[in-house]
Design a protein around this motif. Structure first.
Motif: not given
Length: 376
Positions: A207-219
């Motif tokens: 299990i690799r805990f990475v936290g939220p993945s939010m970079a690069g999303r279009e608004d």
């Protein structure tokens, strides 16, 4: 470079983290595509993203019927319905279509949402390296432990699903489809969920805990950002994309609770329920990623489990969705806005998210699995 296929159910909170991951993998030179239900998943992807429909015999009307039948359910009954009335039927309806997509796209690795177990069946059948994308922390806490009969039924269904799609009994016994034996990417950290328990711990998965993945999303959501720059605190009120339509009473309670306060509230709701609402998407982890404490009113599915995790971490308070009064909600909001301990706990979780690495760490984990596969 390599081909990466991401399979996701038609649920916004499950698609969004993979959008950032896919963008990062694409930037590294990989060819990335998503497979899922058209009209739902494809609309959440950035412009130019490659989308491969996997419909099977599931119509939009049958999907709507699944969601409508579960709309009024709460607690353990809702969790039971999630599997019996949605996830297992969805997997049975789409697994063959996903298999055809995989055969045509020929990916080097599959990134399979934890609740898209049809994708896990295809990964196991084809022998393609696969990653579990755990966008909700609930499965890491063994949510069905208190419902042993439902838990047994789900496990039996996961075995039957594999046998029905051509896997041998020995293959079907390799492990729980919700946890790849190669890699699980968890978009959270132990600072929020505590120690992994139950079937997740017993699976032996990496299990690799990475936290939220939010970079690069279009608004894509227009918003009067300058409105937030005035004096006093701001509050975001959201029931998520699935539950907003049943929130009439709760939204009215929020309005009453904030009527005499100096708080500016952004309410994510259908316009007819709160005429001044502004549409947006938000999750618990994305709020904590900004160091924001929460008042939580869980409704169904994984929400009560995640809410309890936040409360145990000291980063928020929980109220009863169906029974909270305006005064009770106002008191809870006042506490999380004024008592330092809540923000301090939220900041601690935020720091753990930053340290975990987010989108880049998730992409690193996929790259590592690809490298291991290439070396064999």
């Amino acid at each position: 470079m390599s081909r990466v296929l991401i399979t996701v159910p038609p649920l916004t909170g499950h698609v969004n983290p993979t959008v950032s991951l896919g963008a990062e993998l694409s930037a590294r030179g990989h060819e990335v595509a998503w497979a899922g239900l058209p009209g739902v998943v494809d609309e959440l992807l950035p412009s130019g993203a490659r989308f491969l429909p996997a419909v099977g015999d599931l119509s939009q009307s049958s999907l709507d019927d699944m969601q409508e039948r579960g709309a009024g359910l709460r607690g353990a009954v809702a969790l039971k319905f999630l599997w019996e009335g949605f996830l297992i039927p969805y997997a049975r309806s789409t697994a063959a279509a996903l298999s055809a997509v995989v055969d045509a796209f020929a990916p080097d690795v599959l990134v399979v949402d934890q609740q898209d177990v049809g994708g896990a069946v295809v990964a196991r059948r084809t022998g393609i390296p696969w990653v579990t994308s755990a966008t909700t922390s609930a499965e890491l806490a063994d949510p069905l432990a208190a419902l042993p009969k439902v838990d047994e039924w789900v496990r039996d269904q996961l075995v039957a699903l594999q046998l029905d799609h051509g896997l041998s009994p020995s293959q079907a016994a390799l492990g729980d489809l919700r946890f790849s034996d190669q890699l699980v990417i968890a978009f959270t950290t132990e600072a929020l969920i505590g120690r992994v328990s139950g079937r997740a711990a017993a699976s032996g998965s990496v299990i690799r805990f990475v936290g939220p993945s939010m970079a690069g999303r279009e608004d894509r959501t227009p918003f009067p950002w300058e409105w937030l720059h005035g004096p006093g605190p701001s509050v975001l009120v959201s029931l998520g994309t699935v539950n907003a339509a049943i929130g009439a009473r709760f939204f009215a309670t929020v309005v009453d609770a904030l009527r005499e306060s100096r708080v500016r509230a952004v309410v994510v709701a259908p316009p007819e329920l709160v005429p001044s609402a502004v549409a947006a998407d938000n999750t618990v982890c994305e709020s904590l990623a900004r160091g924001l404490p929460l008042v939580l009113a869980p409704i169904r599915d994984d929400q009560p489990i995640v809410a309890d995790q936040v409360v145990r971490a000291g980063a928020g308070l929980r109220v009863k969705f169906g029974r909270v009064s305006p005064n009770e909600l106002a008191v809870a909001l006042h506490r999380v806005l004024t008592e330092p301990s809540f923000r301090e706990a939220a900041e601690s979780i935020r720091a753990s998210f930053v340290q975990a690495g987010g989108t880049r760490a998730a992409a690193d984990a996929v790259d590592h699995l690809l490298a291991v596969g290439a070396a064999r």
